[in-house]
Structure formats: C-alpha cells, structure tokens
Design a protein around this motif. Structure first.
Motif, PDB file in Angstrom:
ATOM      1  N   GLY A   1       0.818  -1.205   0.000  1.00 47.36           N
ATOM      2  CA  GLY A   1       0.000   0.000   0.000  1.00 47.36           C
ATOM      3  C   GLY A   1       0.851   1.255   0.000  1.00 47.36           C
ATOM      4  N   PHE A   2       2.048   1.164   0.558  1.00 48.56           N
ATOM      5  CA  PHE A   2       2.955   2.307   0.558  1.00 48.56           C
ATOM      6  C   PHE A   2       3.285   2.718  -0.885  1.00 48.56           C
ATOM      7  CE2 PHE A   2       4.827   0.866   4.870  1.00 48.56           C
ATOM      8  CZ  PHE A   2       3.818   1.529   5.550  1.00 48.56           C
ATOM      9  N   GLU A   3       3.540   1.720  -1.742  1.00 48.13           N
ATOM     10  CA  GLU A   3       3.860   2.011  -3.142  1.00 48.13           C
ATOM     11  C   GLU A   3       2.699   2.736  -3.822  1.00 48.13           C
ATOM     12  OE1 GLU A   3       5.179  -1.473  -5.332  1.00 48.13           O
ATOM     13  OE2 GLU A   3       5.833  -2.389  -3.453  1.00 48.13           O
ATOM     14  N   PHE A   4       1.491   2.243  -3.564  1.00 48.08           N
ATOM     15  CA  PHE A   4       0.313   2.845  -4.197  1.00 48.08           C
ATOM     16  C   PHE A   4       0.087   4.261  -3.685  1.00 48.08           C
ATOM     17  CE2 PHE A   4      -4.329   3.361  -4.838  1.00 48.08           C
ATOM     18  CZ  PHE A   4      -4.342   3.193  -6.217  1.00 48.08           C
ATOM     19  N   CYS A   5       0.276   4.468  -2.390  1.00 45.24           N
ATOM     20  CA  CYS A   5       0.120   5.800  -1.801  1.00 45.24           C
ATOM     21  C   CYS A   5       1.068   6.793  -2.459  1.00 45.24           C
ATOM     22  CB  CYS A   5       0.373   5.727  -0.290  1.00 45.24           C
ATOM     23  SG  CYS A   5       0.235   7.322   0.565  1.00 45.24           S
ATOM     24  N   LYS A   6       2.310   6.400  -2.657  1.00 43.57           N
ATOM     25  CA  LYS A   6       3.285   7.289  -3.289  1.00 43.57           C
ATOM     26  C   LYS A   6       2.849   7.686  -4.700  1.00 43.57           C
ATOM     27  CE  LYS A   6       7.330   5.509  -0.783  1.00 43.57           C
ATOM     28  NZ  LYS A   6       8.588   4.736  -0.911  1.00 43.57           N
ATOM     29  N   LYS A   7       2.330   6.706  -5.449  1.00 46.49           N
ATOM     30  CA  LYS A   7       1.876   6.996  -6.813  1.00 46.49           C
ATOM     31  C   LYS A   7       0.699   7.961  -6.799  1.00 46.49           C
ATOM     32  CE  LYS A   7       3.425   2.632  -8.857  1.00 46.49           C
ATOM     33  NZ  LYS A   7       3.014   1.369  -9.535  1.00 46.49           N
ATOM     34  N   VAL A   8      -0.246   7.724  -5.900  1.00 50.37           N
ATOM     35  CA  VAL A   8      -1.429   8.582  -5.815  1.00 50.37           C
ATOM     36  C   VAL A   8      -1.034  10.004  -5.447  1.00 50.37           C
ATOM     37  CG1 VAL A   8      -3.519   9.028  -4.472  1.00 50.37           C
ATOM     38  CG2 VAL A   8      -3.048   6.726  -5.307  1.00 50.37           C
ATOM     39  N   ARG A   9      -0.110  10.150  -4.506  1.00 50.81           N
ATOM     40  CA  ARG A   9       0.279  11.475  -4.022  1.00 50.81           C
ATOM     41  C   ARG A   9       1.014  12.316  -5.059  1.00 50.81           C
ATOM     42  NH1 ARG A   9      -3.317  11.996  -1.329  1.00 50.81           N
ATOM     43  NH2 ARG A   9      -3.489  11.683   0.909  1.00 50.81           N
ATOM     44  N   ARG A  10       1.448  11.706  -6.140  1.00 49.04           N
ATOM     45  CA  ARG A  10       2.087  12.482  -7.197  1.00 49.04           C
ATOM     46  C   ARG A  10       1.095  13.386  -7.912  1.00 49.04           C
ATOM     47  NH1 ARG A  10       5.173   7.224  -9.654  1.00 49.04           N
ATOM     48  NH2 ARG A  10       6.663   6.924  -7.939  1.00 49.04           N
ATOM     49  N   THR A  11      -0.175  13.003  -7.850  1.00 53.55           N
ATOM     50  CA  THR A  11      -1.177  13.758  -8.608  1.00 53.55           C
ATOM     51  C   THR A  11      -2.424  14.136  -7.810  1.00 53.55           C
ATOM     52  OG1 THR A  11      -2.190  11.688  -9.385  1.00 53.55           O
ATOM     53  CG2 THR A  11      -0.489  12.664 -10.780  1.00 53.55           C
ATOM     54  N   SER A  12      -2.593  13.586  -6.602  1.00 54.79           N
ATOM     55  CA  SER A  12      -3.875  13.740  -5.916  1.00 54.79           C
ATOM     56  C   SER A  12      -3.708  13.980  -4.414  1.00 54.79           C
ATOM     57  CB  SER A  12      -4.731  12.484  -6.125  1.00 54.79           C
ATOM     58  OG  SER A  12      -5.926  12.557  -5.384  1.00 54.79           O
ATOM     59  N   LYS A  13      -4.658  14.740  -3.855  1.00 60.75           N
ATOM     60  CA  LYS A  13      -4.726  14.978  -2.413  1.00 60.75           C
ATOM     61  C   LYS A  13      -5.873  14.193  -1.776  1.00 60.75           C
ATOM     62  CE  LYS A  13      -2.641  19.613  -2.117  1.00 60.75           C
ATOM     63  NZ  LYS A  13      -2.061  19.645  -3.463  1.00 60.75           N
ATOM     64  N   VAL A  14      -6.395  13.186  -2.467  1.00 61.86           N
ATOM     65  CA  VAL A  14      -7.502  12.403  -1.931  1.00 61.86           C
ATOM     66  C   VAL A  14      -7.139  11.855  -0.546  1.00 61.86           C
ATOM     67  CG1 VAL A  14      -6.684  10.262  -3.030  1.00 61.86           C
ATOM     68  CG2 VAL A  14      -9.108  10.520  -2.434  1.00 61.86           C
ATOM     69  N   PRO A  15      -8.058  11.882   0.423  1.00 56.83           N
ATOM     70  CA  PRO A  15      -7.759  11.351   1.759  1.00 56.83           C
ATOM     71  C   PRO A  15      -7.405   9.861   1.699  1.00 56.83           C
ATOM     72  CG  PRO A  15      -9.761  12.666   1.806  1.00 56.83           C
ATOM     73  CD  PRO A  15      -9.392  12.495   0.366  1.00 56.83           C
ATOM     74  N   ILE A  16      -6.380   9.469   2.458  1.00 53.45           N
ATOM     75  CA  ILE A  16      -5.921   8.075   2.479  1.00 53.45           C
ATOM     76  C   ILE A  16      -5.832   7.579   3.917  1.00 53.45           C
ATOM     77  CG2 ILE A  16      -3.986   6.531   1.998  1.00 53.45           C
ATOM     78  CD1 ILE A  16      -3.314   8.241  -0.412  1.00 53.45           C
ATOM     79  N   ILE A  17      -6.458   6.441   4.184  1.00 51.21           N
ATOM     80  CA  ILE A  17      -6.353   5.771   5.481  1.00 51.21           C
ATOM     81  C   ILE A  17      -5.661   4.428   5.274  1.00 51.21           C
ATOM     82  CG2 ILE A  17      -7.600   4.700   7.398  1.00 51.21           C
ATOM     83  CD1 ILE A  17      -9.838   6.678   7.009  1.00 51.21           C
ATOM     84  N   PHE A  18      -4.577   4.189   6.011  1.00 51.70           N
ATOM     85  CA  PHE A  18      -3.975   2.865   6.018  1.00 51.70           C
ATOM     86  C   PHE A  18      -4.697   2.016   7.055  1.00 51.70           C
ATOM     87  CE2 PHE A  18      -0.360   5.203   4.195  1.00 51.70           C
ATOM     88  CZ  PHE A  18      -0.050   4.354   3.137  1.00 51.70           C
ATOM     89  N   LEU A  19      -5.082   0.800   6.668  1.00 48.13           N
ATOM     90  CA  LEU A  19      -5.762  -0.142   7.550  1.00 48.13           C
ATOM     91  C   LEU A  19      -4.977  -1.437   7.462  1.00 48.13           C
ATOM     92  CD1 LEU A  19      -8.285  -0.623   9.351  1.00 48.13           C
ATOM     93  CD2 LEU A  19      -9.430  -1.489   7.302  1.00 48.13           C
ATOM     94  N   THR A  20      -4.153  -1.726   8.467  1.00 49.51           N
ATOM     95  CA  THR A  20      -3.153  -2.765   8.297  1.00 49.51           C
ATOM     96  C   THR A  20      -2.728  -3.399   9.619  1.00 49.51           C
ATOM     97  OG1 THR A  20      -0.852  -3.142   7.577  1.00 49.51           O
ATOM     98  CG2 THR A  20      -1.410  -0.938   8.347  1.00 49.51           C
ATOM     99  N   ALA A  21      -2.167  -4.605   9.505  1.00 48.95           N
ATOM    100  CA  ALA A  21      -1.616  -5.292  10.669  1.00 48.95           C
ATOM    101  C   ALA A  21      -0.192  -4.843  10.954  1.00 48.95           C
ATOM    102  CB  ALA A  21      -1.655  -6.806  10.445  1.00 48.95           C
ATOM    103  N   ALA A  22       0.404  -4.059  10.052  1.00 53.70           N
ATOM    104  CA  ALA A  22       1.774  -3.573  10.243  1.00 53.70           C
ATOM    105  C   ALA A  22       1.767  -2.466  11.297  1.00 53.70           C
ATOM    106  CB  ALA A  22       2.342  -3.059   8.919  1.00 53.70           C
ATOM    107  N   ASP A  23       2.022  -2.848  12.556  1.00 52.81           N
ATOM    108  CA  ASP A  23       1.855  -1.901  13.652  1.00 52.81           C
ATOM    109  C   ASP A  23       3.161  -1.413  14.270  1.00 52.81           C
ATOM    110  OD1 ASP A  23       2.633  -4.240  14.825  1.00 52.81           O
ATOM    111  OD2 ASP A  23       0.967  -4.365  16.242  1.00 52.81           O
ATOM    112  N   GLU A  24       4.294  -1.673  13.603  1.00 54.80           N
ATOM    113  CA  GLU A  24       5.560  -1.152  14.099  1.00 54.80           C
ATOM    114  C   GLU A  24       5.604   0.366  13.943  1.00 54.80           C
ATOM    115  OE1 GLU A  24       7.969  -2.785  15.623  1.00 54.80           O
ATOM    116  OE2 GLU A  24       6.877  -4.687  15.470  1.00 54.80           O
ATOM    117  N   GLU A  25       6.270   1.024  14.866  1.00 53.53           N
ATOM    118  CA  GLU A  25       6.316   2.488  14.841  1.00 53.53           C
ATOM    119  C   GLU A  25       6.858   3.013  13.520  1.00 53.53           C
ATOM    120  OE1 GLU A  25       8.200   6.276  17.347  1.00 53.53           O
ATOM    121  OE2 GLU A  25       8.492   4.219  18.047  1.00 53.53           O
ATOM    122  N   MET A  26       7.888   2.350  12.976  1.00 54.67           N
ATOM    123  CA  MET A  26       8.469   2.827  11.729  1.00 54.67           C
ATOM    124  C   MET A  26       7.486   2.694  10.563  1.00 54.67           C
ATOM    125  SD  MET A  26      11.216   4.258  12.356  1.00 54.67           S
ATOM    126  CE  MET A  26      11.555   4.588  10.635  1.00 54.67           C
TER     127      MET A  26
END
Length: 228
Positions: A60-85
């Motif tokens: 999802g990180f890859e997709f977010c980066k692509k979207v942010r090149r052209t759009s400000k649409v709101p994005i929520i990550f919903l994931t089991a990846a709960d590490e601080e980094m």
C-alpha cells in the motif's frame, strides 16, 4: 454518496467491510491486488482510499506514493503492520490516518466520516489565507510560497490552514489533533504530529532546522508566528 476504494486482500475482511460501509451509505469498490487498484484508480473518481500495506503483488505504501504524485484524496492505512516505523512511513509518504488491525468497526467508520468532513470543510470554505509570503487559495485547495506552488499532502494542507487561521495563537497537540481528525487524540500515535510538523516545515520554511514561521512552544504546543 461518497465513493471509497478499498485495497485489501483478506476476503473475509473485504466482505465484512463491504457490508458495513454500504450499510452506512458509502459506495465501495474493491481491489485485492496492487495491479487491480492501479487499473481502477483515476484522480477525482474516489473521495477516500483505504489501503492495506501488505498485498500479494506489492505494498500500500507504493500505491500511496503513486497517488500522491497527482492527488490529495484522503488516504487511510488499515493494516496489521503496527511497528512504529511503519506508522511513521505511512504518514510521512502522505497518509492521512493509520489504523492497525484488529480494529473496531465503529472507530473506522467514525474516522472515515471525520476525514471526509474535514476534507470537505477545508476545500469549500472561504477564499484565501495570506501570511509570511504564503497564500492559500481555499476554493482551489492550493498553497503558494512566493508564488511557487507548494506540493502538500491533504494532511499538510489542512495543518497549514489551521495554523494560518490562528496566527500567533499557541495550539496544543490535543487541539490540533481534535481539529484535524475530529477524534480522540489517543487513537493517533504520539509521533504522528511530530512527523507532520517536520514534513510541513521542510516545505514552507527557508531553514527547516531553524523555523521562523511554525514554532514549537515548549511544554505547550505549536504556534504560527506572523513575521510580515
């Protein structure tokens, strides 16, 4: 009716969220792989994206980066990846919120509604904000510094507007989080706001290491310092 794109490969979760979100009046489209999401995505088609991080053919990180090149649409990550980094990365690349699994459905829906409401508020009210060589055209959702367009994410844009609407006023972290996300600040990692502030300073300050406009008031919060 708000249109949401859900990118999630867990079929049981997809089925549950599809039922719950449609019941709340949302229109929903689903992609279970990154390639499907890329085929579905068109700027302006969706009002909000909900992204898993770990997908069969990418992240999802890859997709977010692509979207942010052209759009400000709101994005929520919903994931089991709960590490601080992971959380910091998700926010740093342009995510507006980060929810870890397992989660409460009511919390997710509240935060979707809050993010959609805040996005609508910031994009439709007023005409222009101006301070410290920065102009924000609220109807267009664009910010300029010395007539140069600032490439801001939706969260950065909202944060900038909040401070410029409250010049020389110290805002506590709680006030900022409540204003931007309209939910209890405890839902958001304590490092979230620090990430946003650092990222915004890099884009608006002449010297981000020694900020003149966006100041930290030790033990209290942050302040927009009017210098012109």
């Amino acid at each position: 009716m708000n249109n949401i794109l859900l990118i999630e490969d867990d079929l049981s979760l997809v089925n549950g969220l599809t039922f719950a979100l449609k019941k709340q009046g949302f229109k929903l489209e689903v992609a279970r792989m990154l390639k499907e999401a890329e085929n579905l995505w068109t700027d302006g088609k969706y009002d909000l994206l909900v992204l898993d991080v770990a997908l069969p053919d990418g992240t999802g990180f890859e997709f977010c980066k692509k979207v942010r090149r052209t759009s400000k649409v709101p994005i929520i990550f919903l994931t089991a990846a709960d590490e601080e980094m992971d959380i910091i990365m998700g926010l740093d690349i342009g995510g507006d919120d980060y929810i870890t699994k397992p989660f409460k459905l009511g919390v997710l829906i509240s935060r979707i509604n809050a993010l959609l409401r805040r996005t609508n508020d910031f994009s439709t009210e007023g005409t222009m904000l101006q301070s410290n060589g920065i102009k924000v055209f609220l109807l267009q959702g664009q910010a300029f510094k010395n007539d140069r367009l600032l490439e801001l994410t939706a969260a950065e844009y909202k944060l900038l507007c909040l401070f410029m609407r409250n010049p020389n006023v110290v805002l506590t972290k709680e006030q900022i989080l409540d204003r931007l996300w309209d939910c209890n600040g405890n839902y958001i990692d304590s490092s979230t706001l620090t990430v946003y502030m650092r990222r915004l300073r890099i884009k608006i300050e002449d010297n981000p290491g020694e900020p003149k406009m966006l100041l930290t008031v030790r033990g209290m919060g942050y302040k927009w310092n009017v210098i012109d």
